[in-house]
Structure formats: structure tokens, C-alpha cells
Design an enzyme around this catalytic site. Structure first.
Site, mmCIF file in Angstrom:
data_model
loop_
_atom_site.group_PDB
_atom_site.id
_atom_site.type_symbol
_atom_site.label_atom_id
_atom_site.label_comp_id
_atom_site.label_asym_id
_atom_site.label_seq_id
_atom_site.Cartn_x
_atom_site.Cartn_y
_atom_site.Cartn_z
ATOM 1 C CB THR A 184 -0.923 -0.001 1.235
ATOM 2 O OG1 THR A 184 -1.691 -1.210 1.258
ATOM 3 C CG2 THR A 184 -1.868 1.194 1.222
ATOM 4 C CG ASP B 41 22.562 6.948 2.941
ATOM 5 O OD1 ASP B 41 21.784 6.897 1.963
ATOM 6 O OD2 ASP B 41 23.008 5.919 3.511
ATOM 7 C CD GLU C 124 3.398 -6.621 -3.132
ATOM 8 O OE1 GLU C 124 2.923 -7.472 -3.926
ATOM 9 O OE2 GLU C 124 3.110 -6.590 -1.921
#
Length: 296
Positions: A69, A215, A272
Site C-alpha cells: 500500500t 544518505d 512485490e
């Protein structure tokens, strides 16, 4: 009046998202926000809602759900003239981005942390034409990650990834990869490349202990050799934060990374399924602002 949008995945958090939405809405309204609520029903919904929040001039977007999400929500904010501040209520299995920002993995505590006045500018990455928040993996482990069932993830959490990953890494031959990064080149056989923006990968917060969310660097680990014995020493190095020093790991940091292979190699992006090689990775320094807990 300030505007906030809640983007909620109702299937996350053992389907308790609805009660968390109500709690978040109460807090935001008490802080002077006009709140709209959008629930996802399918793939791409959170991306569309994230874009709507930008175009509608929202001051704040709250992602309630897992890493998937969150991944979709930030992609809705890509290339927008206005990007709202992001708040995160982690309801997924791993929640790497929240871990890296020290946001509580307890939803009730994370909701209370939305009261924080502390905002942090955080890097995001690009993989080809998509944003990612945390990690890109290429190779057999990447394929193993999206073969893990939802039930197994819920039961075992990050250990499900380790179990599936090591099993596949031991049994899968390495592929030849060519990796070009910041004017340098590495080529060789490797069953796995991990490119991380944060210290937490797959729930292991010492995967890349030197990585900071701002960074401006991608922290890359090329695993060169896997056997039954090596998988044990690699696992130990991972747990104790010494993976970059392992004899069969090529570690580097870069701002721009290109990876290609003549073999068909798939990727995993923020947990995913991602694009197959070739891929182009780059950093977008301090691309979004995120509500983080007050320093203690």
C-alpha cells in the site's frame, strides 16, 4: 483549513484497518484537518488516490496498510508539483520502511505518533520508471519472495522469506550479471543482488546497518556463491550486521546502478513482483517528507 487524505487497505492488519481509520481521523480532525478517507479495492487504487491527494492540494497523506500500500501511495506522488507530507500506519507483515524510520509496528502506538511535530526528509529510489521506498532484489531470492503465501507470511513473518530464500538460493544455479555503478563495473555469477535504501530488509534491521534514510545512497550486496555451508555463514552475517564483510559478498554504495543479464532474471520491489532485468536504479535524495516519532 488544512486537508488530509487517509488511504487505507481494508484487507491489511487482519482486517482491522477500519477501526484504525476511525482513530486516525479523530486525531487529524483534532489537529485542524479536514479529512477524506479512501479505501483500496484493487491494484493501483492507492496510486490513484496518492495522485489525487497531490493534485487536490492535500497537506497530509496517511497510508494505512503494508509495504504494498505504501509503495503504491508514493508512486501516486511521483512527478507531482505538490507532494503532501506522508504519515505511515504499518499493518503489513514486514513494514521495512516504518522500521527504518523508527515508527512503531504497533498500530495504536503508530497512530499516536501522528501527533509528532517532527518531519524528516527521506530518500526514495527509482527502478526504471517506478518509485521504490526500500529495496530491490534481483535473482532467485527475488522469485522466492513473491512465491511465499500470505498465510505463510502472516505465520512466520520475515523468517518465511529466509526459509524460502535460502532453500531456493542453495538449489538454484547462479546467473551471470553485469552491474554498472557510478562509473564502475562488476560482472560475474551471482544468484542474488540486493539494493537497499534503508537498514531494514525483509524485517532484518541489520541487513545494511550503515544505510540511512537520507544518505543519498543505494547500498548494494552481490551474493556470489551459495552452498549449504555458505548459507549458514551468510545467515549469521545477516543477523549480526556483518553481511558486507562476508567473503562471498561484493558490497558497494552508489547513486546510479544499472543491472543486466542475458538470462531471464526477475526482481522483487518493496516486497512485490517487479520488472525483469535490465533495470536502472537511481536515488532521489530527500524526495518526500514523513512524520516520524519525536526523538527521545
Amino acid at each position: 483549513m488544512k486537508k488530509a487524505m487517509i488511504i487505507s487497505n481494508p484487507s491489511s492488519g487482519q482486517e482491522k484497518a477500519e477501526q484504525y481509520v476511525s482513530q486516525v481521523q479523530t486525531i487529524l480532525e483534532s489537529r485542524g484537518y479536514a479529512v477524506s478517507v479512501n479505501e483500496t479495492a484493487g491494484e493501483g487504487d492507492a496510486t490513484n488516490y496518492g495522485a489525487d491527494a497531490c493534485k487536490g492540494g492535500c497537506d497530509l497523506v496517511i497510508s494505512i496498510g503494508g509495504d504494498g500500500t505504501l509503495h503504491e501511495t508514493i508512486n501516486g506522488m511521483m512527478d507531482q508539483e505538490h507532494r503532501p507530507t506522508l504519515g505511515i500506519i504499518p499493518l503489513g507483515t514486514v513494514n521495512d520502511f516504518a522500521r527504518a524510520l523508527h515508527i512503531s509496528l504497533d498500530p495504536d502506538e503508530a497512530i499516536e505518533q501522528l501527533r509528532s511535530e517532527r518531519i524528516r526528509s527521506v530518500d526514495l529510489g527509482m527502478v526504471n520508471d517506478r518509485l521504490f521506498a526500500n529495496v530491490v532484489a534481483a535473482g532467485s531470492l527475488a522469485e522466492a519472495l513473491f512465491s511465499v503465501s500470505s498465510e505463510e507470511k502472516s505465520k512466520l513473518g520475515s523468517f518465511a522469506y529466509v526459509k524460502e530464500g535460502l532453500k531456493d538460493l542453495v538449489n538454484t544455479p547462479a546467473s551471470v550479471m553485469t552491474i554498472e555503478y557510478d562509473g564502475q563495473r562488476w560482472e560475474g555469477e551471482a544468484p542474488l543482488l540486493v539494493a537497499a535504501l534503508t537498514n531494514s530488509v525483509g524485517g532484518f534491521e541489520k541487513m545494511s546497518p550503515d544505510a540511512e534514510v537520507d544518505d543519498g545512497l543505494i547500498h548494494c550486496f552481490v551474493i556470489r556463491n551459495i552452498g549449504v555451508l555458505n548459507s549458514v555463514t551468510l545467515g549469521t552475517s545477516l543477523i549480526f550486521g556483518n553481511l558486507k564483510h562476508h567473503k562471498d559478498v561484493h558490497y558497494f554504495t552508489a547513486k546510479d546502478v544499472r543491472v543486466h543479464s542475458e538470462d531471464m532474471i526477475r526482481t522483487n520491489v518493496d516486497g512485490e513482483e517487479g520488472p525483469a532485468l535490465p533495470i536502472h536504479l537511481r536515488v532521489l535524495p530527500q524526495y518526500i517528507q514523513v512524520i516520524v516519532p519525536e526523538e527521545t
